[in-house]
Design a protein around this motif. Sequence first.
Motif, PDB file in Angstrom:
ATOM      1  N   MET A   1      83.176   2.255 -93.965  1.00  0.00           N
ATOM      2  CA  MET A   1      82.529   3.284 -93.183  1.00  0.00           C
ATOM      3  C   MET A   1      83.346   3.584 -91.931  1.00  0.00           C
ATOM      4  SD  MET A   1      79.827   4.705 -94.214  1.00  0.00           S
ATOM      5  CE  MET A   1      78.239   4.624 -94.903  1.00  0.00           C
ATOM      6  N   ILE A   2      83.221   4.800 -91.497  1.00  0.00           N
ATOM      7  CA  ILE A   2      83.926   5.284 -90.313  1.00  0.00           C
ATOM      8  C   ILE A   2      82.907   5.507 -89.201  1.00  0.00           C
ATOM      9  CG2 ILE A   2      85.219   7.267 -89.428  1.00  0.00           C
ATOM     10  CD1 ILE A   2      86.391   7.557 -92.248  1.00  0.00           C
ATOM     11  N   ALA A   3      83.289   5.286 -87.975  1.00  0.00           N
ATOM     12  CA  ALA A   3      82.399   5.583 -86.861  1.00  0.00           C
ATOM     13  C   ALA A   3      82.289   7.100 -86.722  1.00  0.00           C
ATOM     14  CB  ALA A   3      82.936   4.974 -85.575  1.00  0.00           C
ATOM     15  N   PRO A   4      81.092   7.654 -86.878  1.00  0.00           N
ATOM     16  CA  PRO A   4      80.957   9.108 -86.778  1.00  0.00           C
ATOM     17  C   PRO A   4      81.228   9.584 -85.365  1.00  0.00           C
ATOM     18  CG  PRO A   4      78.799   8.078 -86.951  1.00  0.00           C
ATOM     19  CD  PRO A   4      79.823   6.995 -87.127  1.00  0.00           C
ATOM     20  N   THR A   5      81.688  10.811 -85.255  1.00  0.00           N
ATOM     21  CA  THR A   5      81.952  11.400 -83.946  1.00  0.00           C
ATOM     22  C   THR A   5      80.781  12.305 -83.550  1.00  0.00           C
ATOM     23  OG1 THR A   5      83.131  13.294 -84.907  1.00  0.00           O
ATOM     24  CG2 THR A   5      84.451  11.366 -84.319  1.00  0.00           C
ATOM     25  N   ALA A   6      80.740  12.660 -82.288  1.00  0.00           N
ATOM     26  CA  ALA A   6      79.714  13.593 -81.805  1.00  0.00           C
ATOM     27  C   ALA A   6      80.041  15.000 -82.295  1.00  0.00           C
ATOM     28  CB  ALA A   6      79.688  13.567 -80.274  1.00  0.00           C
ATOM     29  N   TRP A   7      79.023  15.839 -82.370  1.00  0.00           N
ATOM     30  CA  TRP A   7      79.250  17.241 -82.731  1.00  0.00           C
ATOM     31  C   TRP A   7      80.147  17.875 -81.679  1.00  0.00           C
ATOM     32  CZ3 TRP A   7      78.209  18.892 -87.368  1.00  0.00           C
ATOM     33  CH2 TRP A   7      77.175  18.355 -88.094  1.00  0.00           C
ATOM     34  N   GLN A   8      81.068  18.721 -82.136  1.00  0.00           N
ATOM     35  CA  GLN A   8      82.016  19.387 -81.250  1.00  0.00           C
ATOM     36  C   GLN A   8      82.024  20.863 -81.579  1.00  0.00           C
ATOM     37  OE1 GLN A   8      85.927  17.679 -81.569  1.00  0.00           O
ATOM     38  NE2 GLN A   8      86.879  19.327 -80.409  1.00  0.00           N
ATOM     39  N   LYS A   9      82.171  21.715 -80.567  1.00  0.00           N
ATOM     40  CA  LYS A   9      82.284  23.154 -80.795  1.00  0.00           C
ATOM     41  C   LYS A   9      83.545  23.658 -80.122  1.00  0.00           C
ATOM     42  CE  LYS A   9      79.945  25.048 -76.811  1.00  0.00           C
ATOM     43  NZ  LYS A   9      79.332  26.256 -76.370  1.00  0.00           N
ATOM     44  N   SER A  10      83.968  24.816 -80.508  1.00  0.00           N
ATOM     45  CA  SER A  10      85.149  25.423 -79.922  1.00  0.00           C
ATOM     46  C   SER A  10      84.887  25.832 -78.486  1.00  0.00           C
ATOM     47  CB  SER A  10      85.546  26.664 -80.731  1.00  0.00           C
ATOM     48  OG  SER A  10      86.524  27.413 -80.036  1.00  0.00           O
ATOM     49  N   SER A  11      85.885  25.671 -77.642  1.00  0.00           N
ATOM     50  CA  SER A  11      85.764  26.139 -76.267  1.00  0.00           C
ATOM     51  C   SER A  11      85.680  27.657 -76.213  1.00  0.00           C
ATOM     52  CB  SER A  11      86.959  25.659 -75.440  1.00  0.00           C
ATOM     53  OG  SER A  11      88.163  26.170 -75.971  1.00  0.00           O
ATOM     54  N   PHE A  12      86.054  28.326 -77.290  1.00  0.00           N
ATOM     55  CA  PHE A  12      85.963  29.780 -77.361  1.00  0.00           C
ATOM     56  C   PHE A  12      84.541  30.260 -77.626  1.00  0.00           C
ATOM     57  CE2 PHE A  12      90.397  28.902 -78.251  1.00  0.00           C
ATOM     58  CZ  PHE A  12      91.047  29.840 -77.470  1.00  0.00           C
ATOM     59  N   SER A  13      83.635  29.332 -77.916  1.00  0.00           N
ATOM     60  CA  SER A  13      82.242  29.698 -78.175  1.00  0.00           C
ATOM     61  C   SER A  13      81.485  30.031 -76.894  1.00  0.00           C
ATOM     62  CB  SER A  13      81.515  28.542 -78.883  1.00  0.00           C
ATOM     63  OG  SER A  13      82.073  28.322 -80.147  1.00  0.00           O
ATOM     64  N   GLY A  14      82.040  29.706 -75.764  1.00  0.00           N
ATOM     65  CA  GLY A  14      81.395  29.993 -74.490  1.00  0.00           C
ATOM     66  C   GLY A  14      80.505  28.854 -74.035  1.00  0.00           C
ATOM     67  N   ALA A  15      79.964  29.025 -72.854  1.00  0.00           N
ATOM     68  CA  ALA A  15      79.140  27.983 -72.239  1.00  0.00           C
ATOM     69  C   ALA A  15      77.663  28.348 -72.282  1.00  0.00           C
ATOM     70  CB  ALA A  15      79.587  27.772 -70.800  1.00  0.00           C
ATOM     71  N   ASP A  16      77.228  28.995 -73.339  1.00  0.00           N
ATOM     72  CA  ASP A  16      75.843  29.476 -73.427  1.00  0.00           C
ATOM     73  C   ASP A  16      74.918  28.457 -74.084  1.00  0.00           C
ATOM     74  OD1 ASP A  16      76.920  29.699 -75.920  1.00  0.00           O
ATOM     75  OD2 ASP A  16      76.288  31.753 -76.271  1.00  0.00           O
ATOM     76  N   ASN A  17      75.018  27.215 -73.637  1.00  0.00           N
ATOM     77  CA  ASN A  17      74.140  26.144 -74.132  1.00  0.00           C
ATOM     78  C   ASN A  17      74.249  25.944 -75.644  1.00  0.00           C
ATOM     79  OD1 ASN A  17      72.378  24.037 -73.763  1.00  0.00           O
ATOM     80  ND2 ASN A  17      70.553  25.299 -73.867  1.00  0.00           N
ATOM     81  N   ASN A  18      75.466  25.956 -76.159  1.00  0.00           N
ATOM     82  CA  ASN A  18      75.758  25.687 -77.577  1.00  0.00           C
ATOM     83  C   ASN A  18      75.187  26.710 -78.547  1.00  0.00           C
ATOM     84  OD1 ASN A  18      77.208  23.390 -76.909  1.00  0.00           O
ATOM     85  ND2 ASN A  18      75.433  22.069 -77.046  1.00  0.00           N
ATOM     86  N   GLN A  19      74.931  27.919 -78.125  1.00  0.00           N
ATOM     87  CA  GLN A  19      74.412  28.949 -79.013  1.00  0.00           C
ATOM     88  C   GLN A  19      75.565  29.733 -79.633  1.00  0.00           C
ATOM     89  OE1 GLN A  19      71.055  29.081 -79.664  1.00  0.00           O
ATOM     90  NE2 GLN A  19      71.145  27.231 -78.422  1.00  0.00           N
ATOM     91  N   ASN A  20      75.305  30.350 -80.783  1.00  0.00           N
ATOM     92  CA  ASN A  20      76.261  31.233 -81.445  1.00  0.00           C
ATOM     93  C   ASN A  20      77.599  30.565 -81.734  1.00  0.00           C
ATOM     94  OD1 ASN A  20      74.383  33.374 -81.277  1.00  0.00           O
ATOM     95  ND2 ASN A  20      75.008  33.708 -79.164  1.00  0.00           N
ATOM     96  N   CYS A  21      77.543  29.398 -82.333  1.00  0.00           N
ATOM     97  CA  CYS A  21      78.787  28.716 -82.645  1.00  0.00           C
ATOM     98  C   CYS A  21      78.607  27.792 -83.849  1.00  0.00           C
ATOM     99  CB  CYS A  21      79.287  27.908 -81.448  1.00  0.00           C
ATOM    100  SG  CYS A  21      78.128  26.684 -80.855  1.00  0.00           S
ATOM    101  N   VAL A  22      79.726  27.323 -84.330  1.00  0.00           N
ATOM    102  CA  VAL A  22      79.757  26.339 -85.402  1.00  0.00           C
ATOM    103  C   VAL A  22      80.139  25.009 -84.774  1.00  0.00           C
ATOM    104  CG1 VAL A  22      80.932  25.649 -87.523  1.00  0.00           C
ATOM    105  CG2 VAL A  22      80.375  28.051 -87.139  1.00  0.00           C
ATOM    106  N   HIS A  23      79.403  23.964 -85.110  1.00  0.00           N
ATOM    107  CA  HIS A  23      79.698  22.615 -84.630  1.00  0.00           C
ATOM    108  C   HIS A  23      80.324  21.836 -85.777  1.00  0.00           C
ATOM    109  CE1 HIS A  23      77.074  22.936 -81.005  1.00  0.00           C
ATOM    110  NE2 HIS A  23      76.505  23.855 -81.762  1.00  0.00           N
ATOM    111  N   VAL A  24      81.218  20.930 -85.445  1.00  0.00           N
ATOM    112  CA  VAL A  24      81.911  20.146 -86.455  1.00  0.00           C
ATOM    113  C   VAL A  24      81.982  18.692 -85.989  1.00  0.00           C
ATOM    114  CG1 VAL A  24      84.199  20.673 -85.507  1.00  0.00           C
ATOM    115  CG2 VAL A  24      83.988  20.069 -87.906  1.00  0.00           C
ATOM    116  N   ARG A  25      81.952  17.768 -86.943  1.00  0.00           N
ATOM    117  CA  ARG A  25      82.104  16.344 -86.613  1.00  0.00           C
ATOM    118  C   ARG A  25      82.643  15.599 -87.829  1.00  0.00           C
ATOM    119  NH1 ARG A  25      75.973  13.836 -86.477  1.00  0.00           N
ATOM    120  NH2 ARG A  25      75.507  14.135 -88.679  1.00  0.00           N
ATOM    121  N   LEU A  26      83.159  14.408 -87.558  1.00  0.00           N
ATOM    122  CA  LEU A  26      83.563  13.484 -88.607  1.00  0.00           C
ATOM    123  C   LEU A  26      82.354  12.614 -88.918  1.00  0.00           C
ATOM    124  CD1 LEU A  26      85.752  12.164 -90.391  1.00  0.00           C
ATOM    125  CD2 LEU A  26      86.301  10.709 -88.426  1.00  0.00           C
ATOM    126  N   ALA A  27      81.909  12.592 -90.151  1.00  0.00           N
ATOM    127  CA  ALA A  27      80.738  11.824 -90.572  1.00  0.00           C
ATOM    128  C   ALA A  27      81.128  10.383 -90.897  1.00  0.00           C
ATOM    129  CB  ALA A  27      80.097  12.467 -91.798  1.00  0.00           C
TER     130      ALA A  27
END
Length: 69
Positions: A1-27
Amino acid sequence: MIAPTAWQKSSFSGADNNQNCVHVRLAASGSIELVESESPETVMATTRANFAAFVKGVKAGEFDHLIGS
């Protein structure tokens, strides 16, 4: 098993409280998981190799026509 990472979004998504973006992580399984902020209950998983190929395509501009640029 791998230690999962936190959800991450692109800095290009803006600072609008994580809205309108795709989040990605290593499971913990080693797969890459993606979630859309508008549907956080739906998680899509793919392999690292598939995700790497997709990122290379994005960087090469292969999907620019989808965003109208």
